[in-house]
Design a protein around this motif. Structure first.
Motif, PDB file in Angstrom:
ATOM      1  N   GLN A   1       0.830  -1.188   0.000  1.00 40.24           N
ATOM      2  CA  GLN A   1       0.000   0.000   0.000  1.00 40.24           C
ATOM      3  C   GLN A   1       0.875   1.252   0.000  1.00 40.24           C
ATOM      4  OE1 GLN A   1      -2.221  -0.606   3.634  1.00 40.24           O
ATOM      5  NE2 GLN A   1      -0.787   0.617   4.855  1.00 40.24           N
ATOM      6  N   ALA A   2       0.296   2.356  -0.468  1.00 40.73           N
ATOM      7  CA  ALA A   2       1.021   3.625  -0.476  1.00 40.73           C
ATOM      8  C   ALA A   2       1.127   4.170   0.943  1.00 40.73           C
ATOM      9  CB  ALA A   2       0.308   4.625  -1.368  1.00 40.73           C
ATOM     10  N   ILE A   3       2.309   4.642   1.316  1.00 40.77           N
ATOM     11  CA  ILE A   3       2.522   5.163   2.666  1.00 40.77           C
ATOM     12  C   ILE A   3       2.833   6.655   2.669  1.00 40.77           C
ATOM     13  CG2 ILE A   3       3.221   2.962   3.656  1.00 40.77           C
ATOM     14  CD1 ILE A   3       6.133   3.820   3.273  1.00 40.77           C
ATOM     15  N   LEU A   4       3.094   7.219   1.481  1.00 40.19           N
ATOM     16  CA  LEU A   4       3.408   8.650   1.405  1.00 40.19           C
ATOM     17  C   LEU A   4       3.131   9.132  -0.007  1.00 40.19           C
ATOM     18  CD1 LEU A   4       6.358  10.417   3.115  1.00 40.19           C
ATOM     19  CD2 LEU A   4       5.918  10.916   0.709  1.00 40.19           C
ATOM     20  N   SER A   5       2.589  10.349  -0.122  1.00 39.95           N
ATOM     21  CA  SER A   5       2.292  10.914  -1.433  1.00 39.95           C
ATOM     22  C   SER A   5       2.894  12.304  -1.559  1.00 39.95           C
ATOM     23  CB  SER A   5       0.776  11.000  -1.657  1.00 39.95           C
ATOM     24  OG  SER A   5       0.194   9.718  -1.683  1.00 39.95           O
TER      25      SER A   5
ATOM     26  N   ARG B   1      14.881  13.386  -0.039  1.00 36.22           N
ATOM     27  CA  ARG B   1      14.834  14.317  -1.173  1.00 36.22           C
ATOM     28  C   ARG B   1      14.393  13.594  -2.446  1.00 36.22           C
ATOM     29  NH1 ARG B   1      19.939  18.035  -1.355  1.00 36.22           N
ATOM     30  NH2 ARG B   1      18.769  19.013   0.343  1.00 36.22           N
ATOM     31  N   VAL B   2      13.361  14.152  -3.086  1.00 33.87           N
ATOM     32  CA  VAL B   2      12.854  13.632  -4.349  1.00 33.87           C
ATOM     33  C   VAL B   2      12.812  14.781  -5.345  1.00 33.87           C
ATOM     34  CG1 VAL B   2      10.826  12.654  -5.528  1.00 33.87           C
ATOM     35  CG2 VAL B   2      11.506  11.788  -3.276  1.00 33.87           C
ATOM     36  N   GLY B   3      13.156  14.504  -6.594  1.00 36.61           N
ATOM     37  CA  GLY B   3      13.120  15.525  -7.636  1.00 36.61           C
ATOM     38  C   GLY B   3      12.389  15.028  -8.865  1.00 36.61           C
TER      39      GLY B   3
ATOM     40  N   ILE C   1      11.440  20.020  -6.552  1.00 35.56           N
ATOM     41  CA  ILE C   1      12.128  19.309  -5.465  1.00 35.56           C
ATOM     42  C   ILE C   1      11.213  19.216  -4.239  1.00 35.56           C
ATOM     43  CG2 ILE C   1      14.145  19.232  -3.939  1.00 35.56           C
ATOM     44  CD1 ILE C   1      14.972  19.002  -6.819  1.00 35.56           C
ATOM     45  N   TRP C   2      11.129  18.012  -3.669  1.00 38.14           N
ATOM     46  CA  TRP C   2      10.421  17.796  -2.399  1.00 38.14           C
ATOM     47  C   TRP C   2      11.430  17.399  -1.324  1.00 38.14           C
ATOM     48  CZ3 TRP C   2       8.712  16.157  -7.088  1.00 38.14           C
ATOM     49  CH2 TRP C   2       7.401  16.501  -7.484  1.00 38.14           C
ATOM     50  N   GLU C   3      11.179  17.837  -0.101  1.00 36.47           N
ATOM     51  CA  GLU C   3      11.967  17.423   1.061  1.00 36.47           C
ATOM     52  C   GLU C   3      11.013  16.700   2.009  1.00 36.47           C
ATOM     53  OE1 GLU C   3      15.196  17.778   1.500  1.00 36.47           O
ATOM     54  OE2 GLU C   3      15.777  19.252  -0.026  1.00 36.47           O
ATOM     55  N   MET C   4      11.031  15.387   1.987  1.00 35.09           N
ATOM     56  CA  MET C   4      10.122  14.616   2.851  1.00 35.09           C
ATOM     57  C   MET C   4      10.602  14.683   4.304  1.00 35.09           C
ATOM     58  SD  MET C   4       9.494  11.255   0.442  1.00 35.09           S
ATOM     59  CE  MET C   4      11.230  10.748   0.414  1.00 35.09           C
ATOM     60  N   PRO C   5       9.710  14.584   5.277  1.00 35.55           N
ATOM     61  CA  PRO C   5       8.250  14.552   5.124  1.00 35.55           C
ATOM     62  C   PRO C   5       7.616  15.909   5.396  1.00 35.55           C
ATOM     63  CG  PRO C   5       8.835  13.768   7.294  1.00 35.55           C
ATOM     64  CD  PRO C   5      10.126  14.251   6.655  1.00 35.55           C
ATOM     65  N   ARG C   6       8.296  17.007   5.082  1.00 32.23           N
ATOM     66  CA  ARG C   6       7.811  18.344   5.434  1.00 32.23           C
ATOM     67  C   ARG C   6       6.406  18.608   4.894  1.00 32.23           C
ATOM     68  NH1 ARG C   6      12.874  22.339   4.026  1.00 32.23           N
ATOM     69  NH2 ARG C   6      14.495  21.280   5.238  1.00 32.23           N
TER      70      ARG C   6
ATOM     71  N   GLN D   1       9.087  21.891  -2.111  1.00 37.75           N
ATOM     72  CA  GLN D   1       9.791  22.925  -1.369  1.00 37.75           C
ATOM     73  C   GLN D   1      10.448  23.918  -2.310  1.00 37.75           C
ATOM     74  OE1 GLN D   1       9.528  19.824   0.473  1.00 37.75           O
ATOM     75  NE2 GLN D   1       8.097  21.265   1.371  1.00 37.75           N
ATOM     76  N   ASP D   2      10.691  23.487  -3.550  1.00 36.93           N
ATOM     77  CA  ASP D   2      11.393  24.349  -4.496  1.00 36.93           C
ATOM     78  C   ASP D   2      11.035  23.916  -5.905  1.00 36.93           C
ATOM     79  OD1 ASP D   2      13.013  26.386  -5.327  1.00 36.93           O
ATOM     80  OD2 ASP D   2      14.894  25.511  -4.613  1.00 36.93           O
ATOM     81  N   ASN D   3      10.909  24.884  -6.790  1.00 43.14           N
ATOM     82  CA  ASN D   3      10.737  24.578  -8.209  1.00 43.14           C
ATOM     83  C   ASN D   3      11.198  25.775  -9.019  1.00 43.14           C
ATOM     84  OD1 ASN D   3       8.011  25.817  -7.317  1.00 43.14           O
ATOM     85  ND2 ASN D   3       7.938  25.965  -9.549  1.00 43.14           N
ATOM     86  N   ASN D   4      11.550  25.513 -10.276  1.00 42.75           N
ATOM     87  CA  ASN D   4      12.095  26.584 -11.089  1.00 42.75           C
ATOM     88  C   ASN D   4      11.920  26.251 -12.567  1.00 42.75           C
ATOM     89  OD1 ASN D   4      13.508  29.150 -10.970  1.00 42.75           O
ATOM     90  ND2 ASN D   4      15.206  28.094 -11.956  1.00 42.75           N
TER      91      ASN D   4
END
Length: 330
Positions: free
Chosen positions: A203-207, A227-229, A238-243, A248-251
């Motif tokens: 099962q999915a635990i984080l989205s 960190r996921v990009g 860019i995402w910084e889990m689990p914030r 958190q950032d995009n460009n």
């Protein structure tokens, strides 16, 4: 066949290697296979080539790049993705070469070879549309995951049995098995949703969710598991889990649609993206999260694929009868 090339000052690439056909996809082996140097695989219209390469940045005795083709395999269909098995070992007795491809005929192919006369190919059927990505489990290499336009992520054993399937809400674009998270699988969908699945509970635990779409490619940082990009529309994200489930950032990075995102294997802040640059060119941009501007911008005629070297800040893109290598400073 061995080629030695000096730095090519007439092109933006640091090094180039000639190929016999258009390169659809190219992948450095991310695992230590022994034997020195790095293994690289590239896929053309109907065959796949395995080669070793060594660069002067890792071996001062090399003049630029030393590129040695080890083996070619007839494939029978266009190659859309390549995954290396961690079990590939050049210095074992006997040596083992194992990799998996996603083919244009909607099948997976697992290749096993001793680099010489013993060669096997097993075809895995089940997907009902194009397969966009495939990956081996990073720990033992005894499972494979794939994602497809058929809105599924499937997990297989090496015998070709399906051992899990996750229904997606849109085409699956990327799938990543992190070496430090053996029982978790990252799956990115075209509509901008990224989910991490627990392979024990199925099962999915984080989205994570991108505010832009279409999402074309995503990656999980090797040295920072939080960190996921990805690239979505014209942006890197860019995402910084689990914030937060939101970026958190995009460009904005590519004037035309962005196509691929890959984290460097040797620096958690370094990543590369590709996008279209007119109809006949691909733009490569190398970024560092600590710098406001790109470290490097290059282009390749009709480029495709993107992969980082296992230990150098060097990435490769395929193109029309060439491989293009870019080296950057961190």
């Amino acid at each position: 066949m061995r080629q030695r090339m000096k730095q090519d000052s007439t092109r933006s690439a640091t090094y180039t290697v000639d190929c016999e056909d258009f390169v659809h996809v190219v992948e450095f082996n991310p695992f230590d296979s022994g034997g020195g140097g790095s293994l690289i695989a590239y896929g053309c219209k109907s065959y796949i080539v395995i080669a070793s390469c060594r660069f002067q940045e890792e071996d001062p005795s090399v003049n630029g790049i030393e590129f040695n083709i080890l083996k070619s395999f007839h494939h029978g269909a266009r190659i859309d993705a390549i995954a290396w098995s961690p079990e590939t070992k050049c210095d074992a007795l006997p040596p083992l070469l194992r990799f998996c491809t996603a083919a244009g005929d909607q099948t997976l192919r697992i290749f096993n070879s001793d680099f010489h006369e013993h060669n096997e190919c097993k075809i895995l059927k089940g997907h009902t549309s194009y397969i966009n990505d495939v990956v081996f489990s990073s720990s033992e290499g005894n499972e494979i995951a794939s994602v497809s336009d058929d809105h599924t992520c499937r997990v297989w054993d090496l015998a070709g049995n399906r051992i899990a399937m996750f229904m997606l809400r849109s085409p699956g674009m990327s799938v990543v098995w992190h070496p430090l998270e053996a029982y978790k699988l990252l799956v990115a969908e075209k509509t901008g949703m990224i989910r991490i699945y627990d392979l024990i509970k199925h099962q999915a635990i984080l989205s994570l969710e991108s505010l832009q779409m279409p999402l074309m490619s995503a990656d999980w940082c090797l040295h920072n598991t939080f960190r996921v990009g990805a690239v979505a529309a014209n942006d890197w994200v860019i995402w910084e889990m689990p914030r937060s489930s939101y970026p958190q950032d995009n460009n904005p990075v590519h004037a035309d649609r962005a196509t691929r995102f890959k984290w460097s294997k040797c620096n958690e802040n370094l990543f590369a993206t590709t996008g279209y640059l007119g109809k006949m060119n691909t733009q490569l941009v190398i970024h560092h999260l600590g710098h406001p501007h790109p470290l490097l911008i290059g282009s390749a005629p009709v480029g495709s694929g993107l992969s980082w070297h296992r230990s150098l800040p060097l990435c490769v893109v395929g193109g029309y009868r060439k491989l293009y290598f870019w080296l950057t400073e961190m």
